[in-house]
Scaffold this active site. Structure first.
Site, PDB file in Angstrom:
ATOM      1  N   CYS A  22     -26.485  18.834   4.380  1.00 29.83           N
ATOM      2  CA  CYS A  22     -25.790  19.809   5.184  1.00 29.83           C
ATOM      3  C   CYS A  22     -25.069  20.998   4.419  1.00 29.83           C
ATOM      4  O   CYS A  22     -24.379  21.716   4.916  1.00 29.83           O
ATOM      5  CB  CYS A  22     -24.732  19.398   6.192  1.00 29.83           C
ATOM      6  SG  CYS A  22     -25.610  17.894   7.245  1.00 29.83           S
ATOM      7  N   CYS A  41     -16.830  19.718  10.766  1.00 25.74           N
ATOM      8  CA  CYS A  41     -17.408  18.324  10.947  1.00 25.74           C
ATOM      9  C   CYS A  41     -16.734  17.472  11.915  1.00 25.74           C
ATOM     10  O   CYS A  41     -17.175  16.392  12.462  1.00 25.74           O
ATOM     11  CB  CYS A  41     -17.041  17.650   9.352  1.00 25.74           C
ATOM     12  SG  CYS A  41     -15.435  17.658   8.931  1.00 25.74           S
ATOM     13  N   CYS A  65     -21.479  17.458   2.521  1.00 25.84           N
ATOM     14  CA  CYS A  65     -22.561  16.445   1.984  1.00 25.84           C
ATOM     15  C   CYS A  65     -24.141  17.221   1.738  1.00 25.84           C
ATOM     16  O   CYS A  65     -23.984  18.294   2.337  1.00 25.84           O
ATOM     17  CB  CYS A  65     -22.770  15.883   3.379  1.00 25.84           C
ATOM     18  SG  CYS A  65     -21.531  14.887   3.922  1.00 25.84           S
ATOM     19  N   CYS A  70     -23.565  11.969  13.089  1.00 23.20           N
ATOM     20  CA  CYS A  70     -23.458  11.587  11.910  1.00 23.20           C
ATOM     21  C   CYS A  70     -22.044  11.597  11.121  1.00 23.20           C
ATOM     22  O   CYS A  70     -21.618  11.006  10.394  1.00 23.20           O
ATOM     23  CB  CYS A  70     -24.398  12.457  11.072  1.00 23.20           C
ATOM     24  SG  CYS A  70     -24.654  11.989   9.223  1.00 23.20           S
ATOM     25  N   CYS A  71     -21.612  12.888  11.695  1.00 27.57           N
ATOM     26  CA  CYS A  71     -20.015  13.311  11.025  1.00 27.57           C
ATOM     27  C   CYS A  71     -19.235  12.432  11.604  1.00 27.57           C
ATOM     28  O   CYS A  71     -18.221  12.005  11.075  1.00 27.57           O
ATOM     29  CB  CYS A  71     -19.689  14.716  11.422  1.00 27.57           C
ATOM     30  SG  CYS A  71     -20.572  15.968  10.305  1.00 27.57           S
TER      31      CYS A  71
HETATM   32  S1  SF4 Z   1     -21.897  16.935   6.564  1.00 29.15           S
HETATM   33 FE1  SF4 Z   1     -24.201  16.215   7.321  1.00 29.15          FE
HETATM   34  S2  SF4 Z   1     -24.643  14.506   6.088  1.00 29.15           S
HETATM   35 FE2  SF4 Z   1     -22.310  14.712   6.010  1.00 29.15          FE
HETATM   36  S3  SF4 Z   1     -21.553  13.390   7.476  1.00 29.15           S
HETATM   37 FE3  SF4 Z   1     -21.821  15.566   8.526  1.00 29.15          FE
HETATM   38  S4  SF4 Z   1     -23.923  15.468   9.377  1.00 29.15           S
HETATM   39 FE4  SF4 Z   1     -23.868  13.783   8.227  1.00 29.15          FE
END
Ligand code: SF4
Length: 246
Positions: A210, A233, A207, A126-127
């Site tokens: 998280c 991240c 975010c 996701c990151c």
């Molecule tokens: S901090 Fe969490 S929601 Fe944001 S990009 Fe990374 S995994 Fe995704």
């Protein structure tokens, strides 16, 4: 009689440049370091900001040194609304004219996180999709990157130098020496507002899925990816060391 030839000045290697800058700026203030970076790297310098809990300190110092400095904000699509509002407020209040917002690649989000729930199963991927990949094109043309990282954040940041050279780009960490008290004092002596969630118990803000209030009040980043073996991240991790590069 042969004439002596002038000695050609050999080009400074990145490693030598970093060593020189670290020696020249040793013990100097964050403002001195930012001004030196502006002189040293000129149009090649950029700041990447999360507009999080401590970001306003760096933004305030940058506004004093050069309010037109390019600033990149990555809108992951997962920020608190308060963060987006705070970005807009600081941009106007500090007169930042170089701010640009970048977004994840639509096709990649559609393919890898169409429902916006990838953070529940794979935070590394996701990151990678929502933060790291959007930054790559945004940094093109810049050879030096200011970060807001500080040693007191701990873990991989404990030995952070002021200047470093990683993966073909210089990184400048003007606040590396700052302590939590320095951050508090900067806000106490400036009229720049704090992120509204700080007063709600969030000393580090990313975010919303998280970010939690820290379980350990002495570890400001312990609320980030809480309960997971994840500290960063990936923005500051070498490409070949990132777990989910694609
Ligand atoms: S901090 Fe969490 S929601 Fe944001 S990009 Fe990374 S995994 Fe995704």
């Amino acid at each position: 009689m042969t004439q002596a030839q002038p000695q050609l000045k050999t080009a400074e290697t990145p490693e030598a440049r970093v060593e020189r800058l670290n020696a020249e700026l040793k013990g100097k203030s964050a403002q001195d370091i930012i001004r030196a970076a502006v002189r040293e790297f000129g149009d090649g310098l950029v700041y990447v900001s999360s507009f999080g809990a401590e970001s306003a300190a760096m933004l305030g110092l940058i506004a004093e040194a050069d309010p037109s400095l390019p600033i990149v904000f990555i809108d992951t699509g997962m920020h608190f609304q308060q963060t987006l509002d705070y970005r807009d407020e600081l941009e106007e209040r500090l007169g930042l004219t170089g701010l640009r917002t970048v977004y994840p690649v639509k096709e990649e989000v559609k393919e890898l996180d169409p429902k916006g729930i990838l953070h529940k199963s794979d935070t590394d991927l996701c990151c990678e999709v929502r933060k790291v990949r959007p930054l790559e094109p945004a940094l093109e043309g810049f050879n030096a990157w200011i970060t807001g990282r500080k040693r007191f954040h701990g873990m991989g940041r404990a030995n952070l130098p002021i200047f470093e050279f990683r993966e073909g780009r210089y990184k400048v960490n003007p606040l590396a020496n700052w302590t939590q008290e320095d951050v508090t004092e900067w806000f106490a002596t400036s009229d720049v507002p704090r992120h509204p969630l700080v007063a709600d118990g969030y000393p580090s803000i990313g975010c919303w899925p998280c970010t939690a209030r820290p379980a350990d009040p002495n570890d400001v980043r312990s609320g980030r990816w809480a309960g997971q073996n994840k500290e960063e991240c990936g923005l500051h991790v070498k490409r070949n060391e990132r777990p989910r590069v694609f």
